[in-house]
Every structure is written in structure tokens, then in C-alpha cells.
Enzyme design. Sequence first.
Site, mmCIF file in Angstrom:
data_model
loop_
_atom_site.group_PDB
_atom_site.id
_atom_site.type_symbol
_atom_site.label_atom_id
_atom_site.label_comp_id
_atom_site.label_asym_id
_atom_site.label_seq_id
_atom_site.Cartn_x
_atom_site.Cartn_y
_atom_site.Cartn_z
ATOM 1 C CG ASP A 71 43.608 57.334 40.633
ATOM 2 O OD1 ASP A 71 42.649 58.008 41.308
ATOM 3 O OD2 ASP A 71 43.647 57.054 39.764
ATOM 4 N N GLY A 72 43.756 56.040 43.777
ATOM 5 C CA GLY A 72 43.724 57.819 45.223
ATOM 6 C C GLY A 72 45.444 57.880 45.912
ATOM 7 N NE ARG A 82 22.491 28.696 22.297
ATOM 8 C CZ ARG A 82 23.518 27.944 23.001
ATOM 9 N NH1 ARG A 82 23.086 26.481 23.634
ATOM 10 N NH2 ARG A 82 24.352 28.450 24.572
ATOM 11 N N GLY A 130 42.000 50.997 49.362
ATOM 12 C CA GLY A 130 41.965 49.636 49.759
ATOM 13 C C GLY A 130 43.024 48.928 49.351
ATOM 14 C CB THR A 151 44.127 48.897 43.515
ATOM 15 O OG1 THR A 151 42.673 48.091 42.757
ATOM 16 C CG2 THR A 151 45.556 49.108 42.528
ATOM 17 N N GLY A 165 33.386 31.144 31.581
ATOM 18 C CA GLY A 165 32.147 31.138 30.595
ATOM 19 C C GLY A 165 30.897 31.927 30.304
#
Length: 319
Positions: A103-104, A211, A11, A125, A185
Site C-alpha cells: 500500500d505505501g 463437550r 516490507g 506484500t 480449523g
Amino acid sequence: MKRIGVLTSGGDSPGMNAAIRAVVRKAIYHDLEVYGIYYGYAGLINGDIKKLELGSVGDIIHRGGTMLYTARCEEFKTIEGQKKGIEQLKKFGIEALVVIGGDGSFRGAEKLVEHGYPTIGVPGTIDNDIPGSDFTIGFDTALNTVIDAVDKIRDTATSHERTYVIEVMGRHAGDLALWSGLADGAETIMIPEVEDNMDDIIKRLKRGHDRGKKHSIIMVAEGVGSGVDIGKEIQSKTDLETRVTVLGHIQRGGSPTAQDRVLASRLGAKAVELLLEGQEGKMVGIENNKLVSHNIDEALARGHKIDEEMYRLSKELSI
């Protein structure tokens, strides 16, 4: 050593072009010839290889994607495919290789080393899932893309008093979801490294609604599962109006941030330095803002780990 090659694989990620530029210019500075291998390991097997000059990498540091293009290649996972690639490298007189990817891509580099071919890996990546480096090229840019999108989604979530489930990329790693969730958040952050109890998530949403909370943001890493399915389950169990946004490949594009440009430049140059020192089978990385190198096989064997302290903090701040 007189001639090296460079390729990008897997990628794409913002900052890959900056890394290519650093490899090429650092190598030429040290009187090495550099050959670009187009379309990753597929291009390596097919001999799609061209010499790169200083001007070849001009005006690319600010561009997303990769000028060398990229592709996934099942054939290179076979011994026959690996041998074809090495034959092409020998044909062009390329004595060593820099592989930029995830990774690959690193596993492909590991195979080349096993065949006795000097190779250095550069972590590129958006997933930030390469052990041995605090950050990977492209993560910061993707993170800021996610944050910008969530900020916009929060506006409409507030206007309509809705719960929004936002699915982000990251493959099997939860860094994008965790960092963006903390920065934005989010009320709940779902990552593959931690098993979530849906009942607890529902209770948290209901407690916030009771609330007087007008909207909620739930960040979901794609490794957890489908954000659409999670959104349907939440709406069915809470009766809260729920929408789902899957950010998708927008996270991979865009001009790299300053942090990614600098990181890519440092790592690309370091890879060439290691080759000049006669090292091979290494990956470069950054730890505590210092450049480091590790054996590729040892780094991959360690596996990716999430920042547990950051995850706990996200829980504490979203009460």
C-alpha cells in the site's frame, strides 16, 4: 522508451525476487535497458542505482526477500523528496519505473505519476491487502508458513490440553488470520474487519471444553490488537490454561511457493508490457486467474475488503 527502472519498497515478501527477475528479463527481451534502484525510495533519492543484466537476476527466483533490498522512507512522502527522486531518475536516463510493494509503495508510485513520471505498480506484500488483485506476491508463502507453525503448535496444545492464541501479521487486513484459521480449523478467528464480542468467544471456548474438547486454537490478526492481552483476558475469564504465540517476522521469510513464483513472474512481465504500451499510473493484478490492470488511485480508493463468505464458513465449521 529505452530504459526503465525497478525498485522494491516497504516490507519484503517472498516472491519479490521472482518479480524483479521477470521485469529485468522481459525488458531485456524487448531491447530495453533496466536499472535496479536499491533500498526503495530512499535509494531513489540517494541515487543508489545500478544497471542490471541478465546475469544480475540469475539464481534468485527461489530466494525470499529482495535482492534490491528495501527500506521505508519518510522523506519521499514530501514533495521535495519526490522531486529529488525524479531528478535521480532523469540523471540516469530512466524513462519509466516499476514499483514492487504494498500500500505505501503504491502511494509513492501514485505521487510519481502526479509529477508526470510513468510508473507501474506490482503488488508485493504478505498482507494481501491491495484492492484490484485477488492475491499479492508473498501471501501464499506467508500463509503456508503460518499453517506449518500452527500445525506444530496444535501438537503441543493437544498434549497439554491448552488454549493457544496465535497472533499473525497482516497490518490492518485479516486475510492471513482468516485463511490460516480456516485451513487449520481454528475455533475462533479475530480479524479487524469484523468486530468480535469477547463474551461470545468465551462462551464458545467453554462450550467446547464442556463437550470434552482438549484444546483450542484462536487466530488473531495483529490489526485487532495484542495477542498477549487477548490471551490474558481469556485465561482470566475461563480458567483455561492459555498460551500465546506471536509468529512475527518468520512469516515474511522463506523460499516462495510455486504459486508465488508464478504469480510474481506473470505480474512482473505484465508491468513491462504496460510500459511498452505507453500506459502509466496503473497497477497489475490477478482476478479470477486472469491478469488485469487498474488505475492505482482508483484501486487504492476502493479499500481492502475481506471475503465475508469465507468468514461465515469459518464460523459454521468451528461449532
